[in-house]
Design a protein around this motif. Structure first.
Motif, PDB file in Angstrom:
ATOM      1  N   MET A   1       7.057   9.284  -7.674  1.00 39.05           N
ATOM      2  CA  MET A   1       7.022   9.217  -6.236  1.00 39.05           C
ATOM      3  C   MET A   1       6.125   8.043  -5.826  1.00 39.05           C
ATOM      4  SD  MET A   1       5.712  12.070  -3.490  1.00 39.05           S
ATOM      5  CE  MET A   1       7.132  13.105  -3.743  1.00 39.05           C
ATOM      6  N   ASN A   2       6.609   7.240  -4.898  1.00 40.94           N
ATOM      7  CA  ASN A   2       5.795   6.111  -4.468  1.00 40.94           C
ATOM      8  C   ASN A   2       4.755   6.558  -3.428  1.00 40.94           C
ATOM      9  OD1 ASN A   2       6.889   5.978  -1.802  1.00 40.94           O
ATOM     10  ND2 ASN A   2       8.633   4.829  -2.575  1.00 40.94           N
ATOM     11  N   ALA A   6       4.588   9.756  -0.681  1.00 42.34           N
ATOM     12  CA  ALA A   6       3.507  10.723  -0.824  1.00 42.34           C
ATOM     13  C   ALA A   6       2.710  10.833   0.469  1.00 42.34           C
ATOM     14  CB  ALA A   6       2.592  10.332  -1.981  1.00 42.34           C
ATOM     15  N   GLU A   7       2.387   9.704   1.078  1.00 49.03           N
ATOM     16  CA  GLU A   7       1.615   9.728   2.314  1.00 49.03           C
ATOM     17  C   GLU A   7       2.377  10.418   3.442  1.00 49.03           C
ATOM     18  OE1 GLU A   7       0.263   5.789   3.256  1.00 49.03           O
ATOM     19  OE2 GLU A   7      -1.141   5.765   1.561  1.00 49.03           O
ATOM     20  N   THR A   8       3.671  10.208   3.501  1.00 45.37           N
ATOM     21  CA  THR A   8       4.498  10.871   4.514  1.00 45.37           C
ATOM     22  C   THR A   8       4.459  12.385   4.314  1.00 45.37           C
ATOM     23  OG1 THR A   8       5.940   8.949   4.671  1.00 45.37           O
ATOM     24  CG2 THR A   8       6.822  11.032   5.481  1.00 45.37           C
ATOM     25  N   SER A   9       4.576  12.816   3.072  1.00 45.93           N
ATOM     26  CA  SER A   9       4.524  14.245   2.766  1.00 45.93           C
ATOM     27  C   SER A   9       3.144  14.827   3.061  1.00 45.93           C
ATOM     28  CB  SER A   9       4.879  14.486   1.299  1.00 45.93           C
ATOM     29  OG  SER A   9       6.190  14.062   1.039  1.00 45.93           O
ATOM     30  N   ILE A  10       2.104  14.113   2.700  1.00 48.63           N
ATOM     31  CA  ILE A  10       0.737  14.585   2.939  1.00 48.63           C
ATOM     32  C   ILE A  10       0.492  14.732   4.438  1.00 48.63           C
ATOM     33  CG2 ILE A  10      -1.703  13.926   2.784  1.00 48.63           C
ATOM     34  CD1 ILE A  10      -0.939  12.669  -0.004  1.00 48.63           C
ATOM     35  N   LYS A  11       0.969  13.774   5.233  1.00 46.39           N
ATOM     36  CA  LYS A  11       0.825  13.865   6.684  1.00 46.39           C
ATOM     37  C   LYS A  11       1.524  15.111   7.226  1.00 46.39           C
ATOM     38  CE  LYS A  11       0.346   8.920   7.506  1.00 46.39           C
ATOM     39  NZ  LYS A  11       0.984   7.715   8.079  1.00 46.39           N
ATOM     40  N   ALA A  12       2.694  15.411   6.684  1.00 44.41           N
ATOM     41  CA  ALA A  12       3.432  16.611   7.111  1.00 44.41           C
ATOM     42  C   ALA A  12       2.661  17.870   6.725  1.00 44.41           C
ATOM     43  CB  ALA A  12       4.824  16.627   6.488  1.00 44.41           C
ATOM     44  N   PHE A  13       2.090  17.891   5.528  1.00 49.18           N
ATOM     45  CA  PHE A  13       1.278  19.047   5.110  1.00 49.18           C
ATOM     46  C   PHE A  13       0.095  19.224   6.043  1.00 49.18           C
ATOM     47  CE2 PHE A  13       2.593  18.299   0.410  1.00 49.18           C
ATOM     48  CZ  PHE A  13       3.733  19.060   0.574  1.00 49.18           C
ATOM     49  N   LEU A  14      -0.593  18.135   6.367  1.00 50.74           N
ATOM     50  CA  LEU A  14      -1.775  18.220   7.223  1.00 50.74           C
ATOM     51  C   LEU A  14      -1.411  18.676   8.636  1.00 50.74           C
ATOM     52  CD1 LEU A  14      -3.682  15.054   6.025  1.00 50.74           C
ATOM     53  CD2 LEU A  14      -4.147  17.434   5.417  1.00 50.74           C
ATOM     54  N   ALA A  15      -0.272  18.225   9.137  1.00 46.74           N
ATOM     55  CA  ALA A  15       0.185  18.672  10.454  1.00 46.74           C
ATOM     56  C   ALA A  15       0.454  20.178  10.437  1.00 46.74           C
ATOM     57  CB  ALA A  15       1.432  17.907  10.869  1.00 46.74           C
ATOM     58  N   LEU A  60      -1.122  24.834   1.300  1.00 49.63           N
ATOM     59  CA  LEU A  60      -0.699  23.521   1.783  1.00 49.63           C
ATOM     60  C   LEU A  60      -1.759  22.472   1.484  1.00 49.63           C
ATOM     61  CD1 LEU A  60       0.869  24.603   5.167  1.00 49.63           C
ATOM     62  CD2 LEU A  60       2.089  23.407   3.336  1.00 49.63           C
ATOM     63  N   GLN A  61      -3.027  22.844   1.637  1.00 49.49           N
ATOM     64  CA  GLN A  61      -4.115  21.925   1.318  1.00 49.49           C
ATOM     65  C   GLN A  61      -4.116  21.603  -0.177  1.00 49.49           C
ATOM     66  OE1 GLN A  61      -6.208  20.070   3.043  1.00 49.49           O
ATOM     67  NE2 GLN A  61      -7.002  19.295   1.110  1.00 49.49           N
ATOM     68  N   ASP A  62      -3.886  22.612  -1.001  1.00 49.73           N
ATOM     69  CA  ASP A  62      -3.791  22.384  -2.445  1.00 49.73           C
ATOM     70  C   ASP A  62      -2.674  21.384  -2.761  1.00 49.73           C
ATOM     71  OD1 ASP A  62      -5.809  24.250  -2.836  1.00 49.73           O
ATOM     72  OD2 ASP A  62      -4.439  25.860  -3.454  1.00 49.73           O
ATOM     73  N   ALA A  63      -1.525  21.561  -2.107  1.00 47.96           N
ATOM     74  CA  ALA A  63      -0.386  20.671  -2.342  1.00 47.96           C
ATOM     75  C   ALA A  63      -0.703  19.247  -1.897  1.00 47.96           C
ATOM     76  CB  ALA A  63       0.851  21.195  -1.611  1.00 47.96           C
ATOM     77  N   ALA A  64      -1.334  19.105  -0.741  1.00 39.50           N
ATOM     78  CA  ALA A  64      -1.693  17.771  -0.245  1.00 39.50           C
ATOM     79  C   ALA A  64      -2.659  17.086  -1.202  1.00 39.50           C
ATOM     80  CB  ALA A  64      -2.301  17.873   1.157  1.00 39.50           C
ATOM     81  N   LEU A  67      -0.789  16.166  -4.508  1.00 45.50           N
ATOM     82  CA  LEU A  67       0.115  15.044  -4.272  1.00 45.50           C
ATOM     83  C   LEU A  67      -0.663  13.735  -4.113  1.00 45.50           C
ATOM     84  CD1 LEU A  67       3.042  14.212  -3.975  1.00 45.50           C
ATOM     85  CD2 LEU A  67       2.904  14.834  -1.564  1.00 45.50           C
ATOM     86  N   ASN A  68      -1.782  13.802  -3.444  1.00 50.09           N
ATOM     87  CA  ASN A  68      -2.635  12.620  -3.284  1.00 50.09           C
ATOM     88  C   ASN A  68      -3.119  12.117  -4.634  1.00 50.09           C
ATOM     89  OD1 ASN A  68      -4.031  10.724  -1.534  1.00 50.09           O
ATOM     90  ND2 ASN A  68      -5.893  11.762  -2.204  1.00 50.09           N
ATOM     91  N   ARG A  69      -3.611  13.024  -5.479  1.00 52.04           N
ATOM     92  CA  ARG A  69      -4.078  12.625  -6.815  1.00 52.04           C
ATOM     93  C   ARG A  69      -2.962  12.046  -7.661  1.00 52.04           C
ATOM     94  NH1 ARG A  69      -6.992  17.604  -6.611  1.00 52.04           N
ATOM     95  NH2 ARG A  69      -5.401  18.499  -7.924  1.00 52.04           N
ATOM     96  N   LEU A  70      -1.806  12.706  -7.632  1.00 54.51           N
ATOM     97  CA  LEU A  70      -0.671  12.238  -8.432  1.00 54.51           C
ATOM     98  C   LEU A  70      -0.169  10.878  -7.974  1.00 54.51           C
ATOM     99  CD1 LEU A  70       1.390  15.525  -8.829  1.00 54.51           C
ATOM    100  CD2 LEU A  70       0.024  14.375 -10.579  1.00 54.51           C
ATOM    101  N   SER A  71      -0.162  10.649  -6.696  1.00 51.47           N
ATOM    102  CA  SER A  71       0.354   9.372  -6.191  1.00 51.47           C
ATOM    103  C   SER A  71      -0.594   8.221  -6.481  1.00 51.47           C
ATOM    104  CB  SER A  71       0.627   9.460  -4.685  1.00 51.47           C
ATOM    105  OG  SER A  71      -0.570   9.548  -3.963  1.00 51.47           O
ATOM    106  N   ARG A  72      -1.865   8.518  -6.657  1.00 56.21           N
ATOM    107  CA  ARG A  72      -2.824   7.461  -6.994  1.00 56.21           C
ATOM    108  C   ARG A  72      -2.767   7.100  -8.474  1.00 56.21           C
ATOM    109  NH1 ARG A  72      -8.597   8.625  -4.530  1.00 56.21           N
ATOM    110  NH2 ARG A  72      -7.912  10.677  -3.923  1.00 56.21           N
ATOM    111  N   SER A  73      -2.348   8.057  -9.296  1.00 59.50           N
ATOM    112  CA  SER A  73      -2.325   7.789 -10.746  1.00 59.50           C
ATOM    113  C   SER A  73      -1.043   7.097 -11.194  1.00 59.50           C
ATOM    114  CB  SER A  73      -2.510   9.095 -11.525  1.00 59.50           C
ATOM    115  OG  SER A  73      -1.398   9.954 -11.309  1.00 59.50           O
TER     116      SER A  73
END
Length: 74
Positions: A1-2, A6-15, A60-64, A67-73
């Motif tokens: 995942m680019n 990932a950022e789009t998904s994280i934003k949706a989780f945070l919303a 949802l916070q766990d998922a965000a 996903l953040n960690r995975l997208s950085r690696s």
């Protein structure tokens, strides 16, 4: 995942976390009002609705976070 996806998904989780915690706050306010009026049993019954909402917000916070960690690696 680019990173952009990932950022789009994280934003949706945070919303969604925001939406759910606002709902929990409204329920807590209603429960407090009942308690203040002397209906403590009803207040506790109302407040029990918060548990599932907060559980889901936590997942949802766990998922965000994951996903953040995975997208950085990548």
């Amino acid at each position: 995942m680019n990173r952009i996806t990932a950022e789009t998904s994280i934003k949706a989780f945070l919303a969604e976390i925001n939406h759910r915690t606002q709902k929990a706050a409204r329920i807590a306010t209603a429960a407090q009002a009942c308690a203040d009026l002397g209906s403590v049993d009803e207040a506790v019954t109302i407040s029990m609705e918060i548990e599932q909402i907060l559980y889901e917000a936590g997942r949802l916070q766990d998922a965000a976070s994951l996903l953040n960690r995975l997208s950085r690696s990548s």
